[in-house]
Design an enzyme around this catalytic site. Structure first.
Site, PDB file in Angstrom:
ATOM      1  N   HIS A   1      -2.747  -4.888   2.078  1.00  0.00           N
ATOM      2  CA  HIS A   1      -4.093  -4.747   2.654  1.00  0.00           C
ATOM      3  C   HIS A   1      -4.122  -4.584   4.176  1.00  0.00           C
ATOM      4  O   HIS A   1      -5.114  -4.130   4.717  1.00  0.00           O
ATOM      5  CB  HIS A   1      -4.925  -5.954   2.214  1.00  0.00           C
TER       6      HIS A   1
ATOM      7  N   ASP B   1       0.828  -1.226   0.000  1.00  0.00           N
ATOM      8  CA  ASP B   1       0.000   0.000   0.000  1.00  0.00           C
ATOM      9  C   ASP B   1       0.854   1.265   0.000  1.00  0.00           C
ATOM     10  O   ASP B   1       1.854   1.350   0.723  1.00  0.00           O
ATOM     11  CB  ASP B   1      -0.891   0.024   1.231  1.00  0.00           C
TER      12      ASP B   1
ATOM     13  N   HIS C   1      -9.089   0.227  -2.440  1.00  0.00           N
ATOM     14  CA  HIS C   1      -9.352   1.669  -2.439  1.00  0.00           C
ATOM     15  C   HIS C   1      -9.399   2.258  -3.845  1.00  0.00           C
ATOM     16  O   HIS C   1      -9.726   3.437  -3.988  1.00  0.00           O
ATOM     17  CB  HIS C   1      -8.302   2.400  -1.597  1.00  0.00           C
TER      18      HIS C   1
ATOM     19  N   HIS D   1      -1.044   4.629  -0.348  1.00  0.00           N
ATOM     20  CA  HIS D   1      -2.009   5.501   0.338  1.00  0.00           C
ATOM     21  C   HIS D   1      -1.600   6.973   0.362  1.00  0.00           C
ATOM     22  O   HIS D   1      -1.602   7.622   1.405  1.00  0.00           O
ATOM     23  CB  HIS D   1      -2.227   5.004   1.768  1.00  0.00           C
TER      24      HIS D   1
END
Length: 726
Positions: free
Chosen positions: A669, A459, A523, A461
């Protein structure tokens, strides 16, 4: 007879015993040279005269045959959705006795007929030279033309409309009919390859405005096909020339009269008209000005078509049809059968003391391209046009701008946006990126094959600091990267620079299409972004209009991202986990390429994005709590911590890996404190590449797969906590 029998075995048997033909012979033998292989494809056309038969009734449409009246073909010259003109041509020939048998050929040499020379010999060569077209450009367009038109070798209007819609036009665009007329120099109702080539060159943004373009514009507005412009057609031209100015009807009529005096008119059949020669002469003598902007595309349509062809031909996007290609697909995976063939790169690069490429140049030595396969040749052209075009390539420019922006991006409390004060430029760059990404993703499977060495990154983000830290450590020399890079999704939400991270990774993918793979995370879905921060970030940084455009454009790319990958055919990689409703990789590859709402459109995709591993002891405790017999679960339980998808235990993971000949799996995740976590005795690995996630003190990590070893790399990003930065 197979067609006439409607593919019915009993009917076919009867027709074979009593063939319903009075005569049957070949009308035409046509050879068409295939650009990709330089071999010829043969098309045979037969003339068959049906006899009266009790066993067969003609003129009855079915799913195999469409009957068309010969009078309709010969008198109207138009049949709805007709793909090529050959049917009309053959019908005209069949009315003549005896029927002439033909042998024809179309080769690459014919395609190069108008290829520009140092000193152009005619207007056609001049217009191609003005558009800066090379032999390779002509060959690539010829490839696209042949593949689109086959088995025809021309484009009817229906075929032309389909072709242009593939390259950015709306099928219902009213301009297409006028463009078709303008392209059709011969005015015979169908386009040859050379007419398409010259037409595309004519509407290029930078093509010199001269006699050829003047005649092209004349044909564009001459919709009645008389060869002369009437007053209504000319008025439409004047309106288009002045569309940037809001003119009243009186002003338009006055402008028309002024221009008619400048050009000169004639009376034909009682009507006032402008002839083609008078129109061209008035433009050439500068008596009639302002036509240069007419009939031009806003950006190079030819370049867009070339990109599409190059993208299709890249090795990763190639469709394999023969044994040689299949073997080549797995080059580098099996060391014993790996072929030691090397090719010189078309560029040399200059690297600064920080490791960044600051200059590239095309090498001047002669390279023997004869032994290269089609996708290797396309890759060389791709590098010339995009990868090493440091000055104007959109992906190179985006990465440069993001690096410069990083030092002045603000803090998590007061974040700034890339090109926040020049939103129109940003939108143009994003549009270019999304167009290229769209073409690349059209040719990727839902489960992508990757070979080692490969870095696997979890990730992101919206953590731009960590992303650029990874660039410093792992891949400075874009696009000269050595290893492959696999990103496991979740590029947006939570962090304050989701837009910049997303654009950086898209640019990275475009510059290194065979080295970079971007998977979809949970996402990369609109509903979650609306609930979290990505949509709000777009609107806050760029306002309602551009913010909405940026959000929707990037999500259209997310819709097409693959959802899993395998490394060396041994390691399964995804954002969340394995699917309960699929047991094989083949089932994953059957998922639609485009998923706007994966929760509703594909349960398999949704489970891959959302599922989590669950250790056996915890799995048993959950079963006991809900009164479930663990033997009946097949290794899957409803994911109570996510509220969707499943938790899977070691039994389910082992079974899935075994069914697909795999040994390990890597996913993201979840947020381990150290940046990584092993499950199921090392069989499954969670990796997370965003430190200080939501204010926590977790670390950033990635995985390197090389020489059959999975190596954890932890990055020192302690000082990347934006709350401490001014």
């Amino acid at each position: 007879m197979t067609i006439l029998s409607e593919n019915n075995k009993e009917k076919l048997k009867i027709l074979r015993e009593n063939p319903p033909f009075d005569q049957c012979h070949c009308m035409q033998l046509f050879r068409l040279q295939s650009p990709r292989t330089s071999k010829f494809v043969t098309r045979l056309t037969y003339f068959i005269e049906l006899s009266k038969s009790d066993k067969f009734v003609c003129c009855q449409d079915n799913k195999f045959i469409k009957w068309i009246s010969i009078n309709q073909l010969l008198n109207n010259n138009y049949v709805t959705n007709l793909w090529g003109p050959e049917l009309i041509q053959f019908c005209r020939q069949s009315t003549k006795k005896p029927i002439v048998q033909q042998i024809e050929e179309f080769s690459l040499e014919r395609a190069y007929f108008f290829l520009p020379r140092d000193t152009p010999r005619n207007l056609e060569e001049s217009i191609l030279q003005s558009a800066h077209l090379t032999e390779k450009d002509v060959e690539r367009l010829y490839t696209d033309f042949v593949e689109h038109c086959f088995p025809s070798t021309y484009q009817t209007f229906e075929s032309f409309r389909c072709y242009m819609s593939k390259h950015g036009f709306d099928r219902q665009d009213c301009r297409l009919k006028s463009l078709f007329n303008a392209f059709n120099v011969q005015n015979n109702g169908f386009l040859s390859f050379h007419e398409l080539l010259l037409g595309l060159a004519t509407i290029e943004p930078d093509t010199v405005h001269g006699e050829w373009r003047a005649r092209f514009i004349f044909r564009y507005y001459n919709n009645n096909g008389t060869g002369n412009l009437d007053l209504n057609e000319f008025k439409k031209m004047i309106i288009d020339m002045n569309q940037a100015i809001s003119l009243s009807l009186e002003s338009i009529d006055l402008k028309v009269k002024e221009c008619l005096n400048e050009i000169g008119t004639k009376i034909v059949n009682g009507k006032t008209v402008i002839t083609s020669d008078d129109f061209v002469q008035a433009i050439g003598s500068h008596r009639f000005r302002g036509t240069s902007s007419l009939c031009r595309s806003s950006k190079s349509l030819f370049e867009k078509i070339s990109r599409a062809i190059a993208a299709k031909a890249l090795k990763k996007s190639d469709t394999f049809h023969n044994i040689e290609s299949i073997v080549d697909q797995f080059k580098g995976i099996c060391l014993k059968c790996k072929e030691k063939q090397y090719h010189l790169a078309s560029h040399s690069v200059k690297v600064d003391s920080n490791g960044y490429i600051i200059h590239s140049q095309t090498e001047q030595f002669t390279i023997n391209y004869n032994g290269l396969k089609s996708y290797e040749m396309s890759a060389i052209n791709y590098s010339k046009e995009f990868q090493f075009n440091m000055e104007s390539s959109a992906p190179n420019l985006i990465i440069k701008l993001i690096r410069e922006f990083h030092s002045n991006k603000g803090t998590t409390r007061k974040p700034k946006g890339l090109l926040q004060n020049d939103q129109e430029l940003l939108w143009k760059l994003i549009t270019a990126l999304c167009n290229d990404m769209d073409l690349l993703l059209d040719n990727e499977d839902k489960c992508v094959r990757i070979s080692s060495p490969c870095f696997v990154i979890g990730d992101i983000h919206g953590n731009l600091d960590d992303l650029l830290t990874m660039e410093q450590v792992l891949w400075k020399r874009i696009p000269c990267v050595g290893a492959n890079f696999l990103f496991l999704g979740d590029y947006v939400d939570r962090g304050q620079w989701s837009i910049e991270c997303c654009l950086y990774l898209m640019a990275f993918k475009i510059l290194c299409p065979n080295k970079v793979t971007l998977l979809r995370g949970n996402h990369e879905v609109r509903s979650l972004q609306t609930f979290y921060t990505y949509k709000n970030e777009c609107l806050k940084k760029y306002g309602q209009i551009y913010g909405e455009k940026i959000w929707e454009s990037t999500n259209k790319i997310f819709d097409k991202l693959p959802i899993s990958a395998t490394i060396d055919n041994d390691i399964f990689c995804s954002h969340g986990g394995i699917p309960k409703n699929a047991t094989t990789i083949n089932e994953i590859n059957q998922i639609d390429r485009k998923l706007i709402d994966p929760e509703k459109e594909s349960s398999i995709a949704w489970e891959i994005l959302w599922s989590d591993p669950c250790h056996n002891q915890q799995f048993l405790e959950i079963c006991n709590f809900f009164g479930i017999d663990h033997k009946d679960t097949n290794g899957y339980l409803n994911n109570i911590k996510r509220g969707t998808a499943y938790q899977f235990n070691e039994f389910a993971a082992t079974k899935f890996l075994h069914n697909n000949g795999l040994t390990h799996m890597i996913r993201a995740h979840e947020v381990p404190q150290s940046g990584y976590q092993f499950h199921f005795n090392g069989k499954c690995l969670t990796i997370f590449s965003c430190s200080h996630y939501c204010g926590n003190q977790n670390h950033c990590a990635c995985v390197l797969i090389d020489q059959k070893i999975l190596r954890i790399i932890r990055l020192d990003t302690y000082n990347n906590n934006d709350d401490n930065m001014k």
